[in-house]
Design an enzyme around this catalytic site. Structure first.
Site, PDB file in Angstrom:
ATOM      1  N   CYS A  21       0.810  -1.221   0.000  1.00  0.00           N
ATOM      2  CA  CYS A  21       0.000   0.000   0.000  1.00  0.00           C
ATOM      3  C   CYS A  21       0.841   1.267   0.000  1.00  0.00           C
ATOM      4  O   CYS A  21       0.303   2.366  -0.171  1.00  0.00           O
ATOM      5  CB  CYS A  21      -0.954  -0.011   1.197  1.00  0.00           C
ATOM      6  SG  CYS A  21      -2.279  -1.221   1.029  1.00  0.00           S
ATOM      7  N   ASP A  55     -14.689   6.517   2.256  1.00  0.00           N
ATOM      8  CA  ASP A  55     -14.890   5.241   2.950  1.00  0.00           C
ATOM      9  C   ASP A  55     -14.152   4.134   2.211  1.00  0.00           C
ATOM     10  O   ASP A  55     -13.690   4.300   1.075  1.00  0.00           O
ATOM     11  CB  ASP A  55     -16.388   4.915   3.018  1.00  0.00           C
ATOM     12  CG  ASP A  55     -17.094   5.644   4.142  1.00  0.00           C
ATOM     13  OD1 ASP A  55     -17.084   5.134   5.268  1.00  0.00           O
ATOM     14  OD2 ASP A  55     -17.646   6.733   3.888  1.00  0.00           O
ATOM     15  N   ASP A  56     -14.079   2.977   2.863  1.00  0.00           N
ATOM     16  CA  ASP A  56     -13.245   1.898   2.353  1.00  0.00           C
ATOM     17  C   ASP A  56     -13.902   1.083   1.252  1.00  0.00           C
ATOM     18  O   ASP A  56     -13.221   0.390   0.499  1.00  0.00           O
ATOM     19  CB  ASP A  56     -12.856   0.973   3.516  1.00  0.00           C
ATOM     20  CG  ASP A  56     -12.074   1.720   4.577  1.00  0.00           C
ATOM     21  OD1 ASP A  56     -10.899   2.038   4.321  1.00  0.00           O
ATOM     22  OD2 ASP A  56     -12.631   2.026   5.644  1.00  0.00           O
ATOM     23  N   SER A 146      -6.470 -10.969 -15.847  1.00  0.00           N
ATOM     24  CA  SER A 146      -5.016 -10.866 -15.825  1.00  0.00           C
ATOM     25  C   SER A 146      -4.535 -10.138 -17.071  1.00  0.00           C
ATOM     26  O   SER A 146      -5.145 -10.222 -18.139  1.00  0.00           O
ATOM     27  CB  SER A 146      -4.376 -12.262 -15.758  1.00  0.00           C
ATOM     28  OG  SER A 146      -4.749 -13.033 -16.891  1.00  0.00           O
TER      29      SER A 146
END
EC number: 2.7.9.3
Length: 335
Positions: A21, A55-56, A146
């Site tokens: 992160c 918010d998450d 992918s």
């Protein structure tokens, strides 16, 4: 105790410009980027949590007294071991669902892989790690997407369910309530040391692969209505966003904040990511640091990967690190 490098002999962290992160776009730049998007375009009353306060996850009300939770999270290698990286990335993505009080239902993989540079067997180990953590969470994994990418990246898009009347919101903080933190800080500086030296820190891997499920359920059981998780923006920036959205001042008892073993030594030896320094620079104008020095501020701004939940309220097993008080001066104050 430390070990050296991954069993494969290939150091995944050397194929990425950042790690975990800590490679997120800085919070100030991100807020400018999304400012004004979608305002007034969503169906009225259905979008319970959206872009307003950071918010998450997004939460949308559906029929039957339920709400759908949706999120996506992916990043570059934070550790060299591909299986551990997969586990960490999955736990981090699932955390966004737990941070709003939801339960994950199904996930799809998001994978970028330099197919001409790194063996596909390593990618399989990454996916296996993600699958194992998702299954531990009781979350189905159904395919994904992918791409051939010069830099390896992995994460998940996760869909979950929640009770629309029992959500954990970043704007739900109220003055007079304590602040709890469910995981110790310090994975950022330990991961920076790992990237630079190859040393392995099992305590950091254990923290990053621990699901936030128990903390989320405990918060809801305790009647909490406000939470966020601590990830790439660090404790200070995530808490500042919570205090700003809730219209209060967050006061942190610096001595009560827990850290992983080895974190202070890693800081002392200079293993601080650029993301951590950007976090601190962004939050400092909104911070009354009192007598807290620069090194301690860097630890409080340390860019976490798959960090703990920051809950307004007391939950079992989590230390209380401060409290919310009526807004007076800076929205964030240290003591």
């Amino acid at each position: 105790m430390t070990e050296t490098t991954a069993p494969t002999g290939i150091r995944l962290t050397q194929y990425a410009h950042g790690g975990g992160c800590a490679c997120k776009i800085p919070p100030g730049e991100l807020e400018i980027m999304v400012s004004g998007l979608l305002i007034g375009s969503e169906p009225p009353g259905d979008l319970l949590i959206g872009l307003d306060d950071g918010d998450d996850a997004a939460v949308v009300r559906i029929e039957g007294g339920r709400a759908v939770v949706a999120t996506a999270d992916f990043f570059t290698p934070v550790v060299d071991d591909p299986y551990d990286w997969g586990r960490i990335a999955a736990a981090n993505a699932l955390s966004d669902v737990y941070a709003v009080g939801g339960e994950p239902l199904v996930a799809v993989n998001l994978l970028g892989w330099p197919r001409d540079t790194l063996p596909l067997e390593l990618a399989r180990e990454v996916l296996r790690g993600g699958l194992d953590v998702a299954l531990k969470a009781g979350c189905h994994v159904a395919g994904g997407h992918s791409v051939d990418d010069p830099e390896p990246k992995y994460g998940m898009a996760v869909t979950g369910l929640a009770d629309p009347g029992r959500l954990l919101r970043i704007d739900g903080g109220r003055a007079g309530l304590p602040i709890s933190l469910s995981k110790p800080l310090g994975v950022g500086v330990l991961n920076s040391r790992h990237k630079a030296t190859g040393e392995v820190f099992p305590q950091a891997v254990a923290a990053m692969t621990t699901l936030n499920a128990d903390a989320s359920r405990a918060a809801l059981a305790a009647g909490a209505r406000c939470a966020t998780d601590v990830t790439g923006f660090g404790l200070l920036a995530h808490l500042y966003k919570l205090a700003r959205a809730s219209g209060v001042t967050a006061v942190v008892d610096v001595a009560a904040v827990p850290y992983l073993e080895g974190a202070r030594e890693a800081l002392r030896d200079g293993y601080v990511s650029g993301g951590t320094r950007r976090n601190l620079a962004w939050v400092e104008p909104h911070l009354d640091a009192g007598r807290v020095g620069g090194d301690e501020l860097l630890l409080l701004a340390d860019a976490q990967t798959s960090g703990g939940l920051l809950v307004v309220g007391e939950i079992p097993g989590a230390p209380v690190i401060g409290e919310l008080v009526p807004r007076e001066g800076a929205p964030l104050r240290l003591r």
